[in-house]
Write an enzyme that holds these catalytic residues in place. Sequence first.
Site, PDB file in Angstrom:
ATOM      1  N   LYS A  34      35.451  48.065  37.395  1.00  8.68           N
ATOM      2  CA  LYS A  34      34.823  46.923  36.708  1.00  8.68           C
ATOM      3  C   LYS A  34      35.084  45.626  37.486  1.00  8.68           C
ATOM      4  CE  LYS A  34      38.965  46.319  33.950  1.00  8.68           C
ATOM      5  NZ  LYS A  34      39.564  45.770  32.754  1.00  8.68           N
ATOM      6  N   TYR A 266      43.317  14.944  46.531  1.00 10.54           N
ATOM      7  CA  TYR A 266      43.176  14.221  45.259  1.00 10.54           C
ATOM      8  C   TYR A 266      44.522  13.944  44.594  1.00 10.54           C
ATOM      9  CZ  TYR A 266      38.217  15.423  45.491  1.00 10.54           C
ATOM     10  OH  TYR A 266      36.908  15.536  45.870  1.00 10.54           O
TER      11      TYR A 266
HETATM   12  C1  LIG Z   1      40.730  50.150  29.345  1.00  9.68           C
HETATM   13  C2  LIG Z   1      41.326  49.992  30.694  1.00  9.68           C
HETATM   14  N1  LIG Z   1      41.867  51.057  31.313  1.00  9.68           N
HETATM   15  C3  LIG Z   1      42.438  50.953  32.526  1.00  9.68           C
HETATM   16  C4  LIG Z   1      42.485  49.737  33.185  1.00  9.68           C
HETATM   17  C5  LIG Z   1      43.144  49.665  34.522  1.00  9.68           C
HETATM   18  O1  LIG Z   1      44.324  48.924  34.446  1.00  9.68           O
HETATM   19  P1  LIG Z   1      45.189  48.651  35.748  1.00  9.68           P
HETATM   20  O2  LIG Z   1      44.372  47.752  36.590  1.00  9.68           O
HETATM   21  O3  LIG Z   1      46.421  48.002  35.239  1.00  9.68           O
HETATM   22  O4  LIG Z   1      45.418  49.970  36.383  1.00  9.68           O
HETATM   23  C6  LIG Z   1      41.940  48.610  32.567  1.00  9.68           C
HETATM   24  C7  LIG Z   1      42.028  47.307  33.231  1.00  9.68           C
HETATM   25  O5  LIG Z   1      42.272  46.285  32.672  1.00  9.68           O
HETATM   26  C8  LIG Z   1      41.340  48.736  31.295  1.00  9.68           C
HETATM   27  O6  LIG Z   1      40.789  47.690  30.672  1.00  9.68           O
END
Ligand SMILES: Cc1ncc(COP(=O)(O)O)c(C=O)c1O
Length: 375
Positions: A34, A266
């Site tokens: 994602k 700044y």
């Molecule tokens: C539902 C879910 N699973 C797994 C992960 C992966 O987490 P990580 O990046 O700590 O491995 C995330 C990331 O936020 C998540 O939202």
Amino acid sequence: MTRAQADVNLDAIAHNAMRLRSAAPDSRLMAVVKADGYGHGMVPVARAARAGGADYLGVALPEEAVEVRESGDNGPLLCWLYPPSADLSGLVERRVELSVNGPEALHQVIAAARTADRPARIHLKIDTGLGRSGSPMDTWAELVASALGTQAAGAVEIVGIWSHLASSDEPESPVTDRQVGVFEEALAVAESQGLVPELRHLANSGGTLRHPQTHFDMVRCGISVYGLTPGPAIGTSAGLGLIPAMTLTSEVALVKRVPAAHGVSYGHRYRTRRSTQLALIPVGYADGLPRSGSNRLPMMINGERFTVAGTVAMDQVVVDIGDAPVRAGDKVHLFGPGSHGEPTADDWAAACATINYEIVTRLGPRTPRRHLGGA
Ligand SMILES: Cc1ncc(COP(=O)(O)O)c(C=O)c1O
């Protein structure tokens, strides 16, 4: 050479996926891609993670799932965050698996399955203590019963039961074991109704690397796929056998000599202590550099480490380079794996009092990604 560039080492991504497989050898591996692959570029990263052995991909949003499918990836893919107004039929048609949080989401998925004229593959989510998404325990039995009824009617196939950890980056936290306990209770409630899903999954990177009791049938790894530690208490990238995939570079735009007591950037939050040279680096908070890195962000020019002088501006930062032989056009390493002495995303996170996740994920679209390796 460009103004700013993020090189992404796809061989490192594949290596990290393999390393995570071996950390949870009896479980399947989901690579979480994602948020544009945590800023690394979702599609190339997804391919590299699959090459490294990821069985599943995970995304938050429907549009991310569509982008994965449109890239030609037809493997197992879970999508877990969609608004109640979303029409999910396109996802069901594309065999994207969907998380179901509660009765409303179940109805939404059933409607999508009807439109798509095929069963939706779903993962029922229980809130084991994160206090975010997922069904609370007191309505869980009802959700399981409704989902089983829907499955019997042919509208859904229940593939998984899942949850998410709150504190897996803290090795000593009692919260993780408490969540495992609630998860097992939820599985027992499901089993008492005849539901034993193919995939029970709870672990994120922290769980995968430090809490084997969270592994179950699949682990979901995000940050560690990109070679970064889920938290300083879990270990360093090198100590965990991970290779940071991203290197962010720029080039010096200008070098000039200024006198002592010269204000810089700044608000003049930096003032030169003596006659010195200032180097202008043409990246700023519009590129994703945290403004909280003012007077703190480390970077490396010609093998020497410097710190940002003064406020991080929208498009540029200044570095006090003293008498160092730096010239306009010289390469600047903002962060990378650290193997050549450059700062790491962990160094940046420490400097900005944030987490490495934010450092890589917030890197904006203005910075081109160049994907290397992964043949
Ligand atoms: C539902 C879910 N699973 C797994 C992960 C992966 O987490 P990580 O990046 O700590 O491995 C995330 C990331 O936020 C998540 O939202």
